[in-house]
Scaffold this motif. Sequence first.
Motif, PDB file in Angstrom:
ATOM      1  N   SER A 170     -14.040   3.974   2.098  1.00  0.00           N
ATOM      2  CA  SER A 170     -13.629   2.892   1.195  1.00  0.00           C
ATOM      3  C   SER A 170     -13.600   1.541   1.896  1.00  0.00           C
ATOM      4  N   ILE A 180     -10.372  12.909   3.170  1.00  0.00           N
ATOM      5  CA  ILE A 180     -10.241  11.956   4.267  1.00  0.00           C
ATOM      6  C   ILE A 180     -11.408  10.975   4.299  1.00  0.00           C
ATOM      7  N   PHE A 239       0.489   4.202  -2.593  1.00  0.00           N
ATOM      8  CA  PHE A 239       0.171   5.523  -2.057  1.00  0.00           C
ATOM      9  C   PHE A 239       1.174   6.562  -2.559  1.00  0.00           C
ATOM     10  N   ILE A 244       0.826  -1.206   0.000  1.00  0.00           N
ATOM     11  CA  ILE A 244       0.000   0.000   0.000  1.00  0.00           C
ATOM     12  C   ILE A 244       0.865   1.263   0.000  1.00  0.00           C
ATOM     13  N   ALA A 302      -7.878   1.216  -1.657  1.00  0.00           N
ATOM     14  CA  ALA A 302      -8.368   2.567  -1.956  1.00  0.00           C
ATOM     15  C   ALA A 302      -7.679   3.623  -1.111  1.00  0.00           C
ATOM     16  N   LEU A 303      -7.126   3.218   0.042  1.00  0.00           N
ATOM     17  CA  LEU A 303      -6.350   4.161   0.845  1.00  0.00           C
ATOM     18  C   LEU A 303      -5.170   4.698   0.043  1.00  0.00           C
ATOM     19  N   GLY A 304      -4.632   3.845  -0.842  1.00  0.00           N
ATOM     20  CA  GLY A 304      -3.516   4.270  -1.667  1.00  0.00           C
ATOM     21  C   GLY A 304      -3.943   4.972  -2.939  1.00  0.00           C
ATOM     22  N   ILE A 314     -12.812   9.706   1.704  1.00  0.00           N
ATOM     23  CA  ILE A 314     -12.582   8.666   0.694  1.00  0.00           C
ATOM     24  C   ILE A 314     -11.902   7.463   1.344  1.00  0.00           C
ATOM     25  N   GLY A 315     -10.871   7.738   2.150  1.00  0.00           N
ATOM     26  CA  GLY A 315     -10.154   6.649   2.810  1.00  0.00           C
ATOM     27  C   GLY A 315     -11.007   5.927   3.844  1.00  0.00           C
ATOM     28  N   PHE A 334      -7.458   7.898  -1.837  1.00  0.00           N
ATOM     29  CA  PHE A 334      -7.196   8.847  -0.757  1.00  0.00           C
ATOM     30  C   PHE A 334      -5.970   9.706  -1.051  1.00  0.00           C
ATOM     31  N   ALA A 335      -4.939   9.103  -1.673  1.00  0.00           N
ATOM     32  CA  ALA A 335      -3.681   9.810  -1.920  1.00  0.00           C
ATOM     33  C   ALA A 335      -3.838  11.089  -2.743  1.00  0.00           C
ATOM     34  N   GLY A 354     -15.535   7.357  -2.085  1.00  0.00           N
ATOM     35  CA  GLY A 354     -15.086   6.224  -1.269  1.00  0.00           C
ATOM     36  C   GLY A 354     -15.977   5.009  -1.442  1.00  0.00           C
TER      37      GLY A 354
END
Length: 429
Positions: A319, A313, A22, A18, A142-144, A315-316, A147-148, A374
């Motif tokens: 997700s 934020i 990211f 990740i 999705a954090l990578g 989105i992370g 959110f990035a 997200g």
Amino acid sequence: MQPKLFTFNFTLYIILIITGAFMAVLDTTIVDIVVPRLKGPLSTDMYGVQWVITAYMTAAAAGLLVVEWLIKRYGNKWVYIVGVGLFSLASFLCGVSNSLGFIISARVVQGFAEALIMVTSHMMIFSLFPADKKGVAMGIFALGVAFAPAIGPTLGGYLTEWFSWRAVFFVNVPIGIIIVIFGSLLLPDIGKKENYSLNIISFAFLSISTVALLIMLSKGQQFGWFNSSFIVYLAFVSWIAFLFFLISEYFSKNKLFDYSLFKNPFYTLGILIYFVLLGFSMYQYFYLIPVFYEHIKGLSSIQAGLGVLGFGIWIGIVSIVAGNVSDKTGPIPVLTVAVIIYLITSFYLFPPINYYMSFSEAVIRTMPFGISMGMFFAPVTVLIMNAAKNKGEQAIVVMDYVRFVGGSFGTAIATNSMFYYQAKEYEGL
């Protein structure tokens, strides 16, 4: 053999994968905030430094077309490690650049490396989780990916305010070195290797078409679109190259893509969502919202970044929740709710935003956009990957490719609209 979920080793695998994704996606927006500051150090104008962004996007889009072949030959792990290594080296070269030509060359390498990182990291995360946890896998990923881009302007603002524009690139180097060392030693080699031949002719024609198209979309506003012979030539080259690509694919036994996948309605629907919402639409908002805060409201780079973080934020956070829910209910119900929230945001919450609106109210009005984005990513990715079955690498390549092309179209339209309404309002005054 799949590792047990959320053991120490499993968590370490996830972090190593990740973090690379990211870092790569972050560069699609973190550089946007420093572009105006590059004019002096690189002895160029605003149109010149725009090539710093254009070079990255075109190289990444073209690189996506060759990643599946590399994965089949060398495996996900080593393509990923090489991608992170190249990305880190190119980041260092960007940071020490003193000329426009040098930094553009480094950004081409960086963009190509991003393509290697994104497809392999996506595939590795998806492969690590069992069938009933794929939604959670894509929520984590999705954090990578989702959110990035949202925190890019915030981080870019802090780095340029407190250090210099070079710090935006240098920050990648130590992270990349750590990933290369520990990833080489610890990451499992996921996926089987096979003798997979690349259709060089189709690849060449589609690459030429893509590069010409993306340059046309990036530079259209500068040159006056089809009033410029340069833009007309690019459109002609893109169209002719794409036509030859279609001819090559039609007559070739070894096609670049497996078009039978589009017979599955869920696969086709997922790819359309990727193009329209996660590319065309999302990148327009990522482009225009920072412009609103910084150039219309007159806020600092850091404040503008915090405004973007106000929806980014979510989105992370959403997700992972959306991925977990889609594992239990299926992706369609989650996507339906996401579409409803997205439409409400686009038609009712965004239009009233203007210069006189307070910063806090503007942030609150953009939050549902982050929630809807997200909710899209995890379920639509699961929808596509399940439909693709054993063609996962190709599905990811197509997803990222249409996201890039859709994002380029969206950014071009957003730029054109912004200049049009700016001129209209000026004439009105």
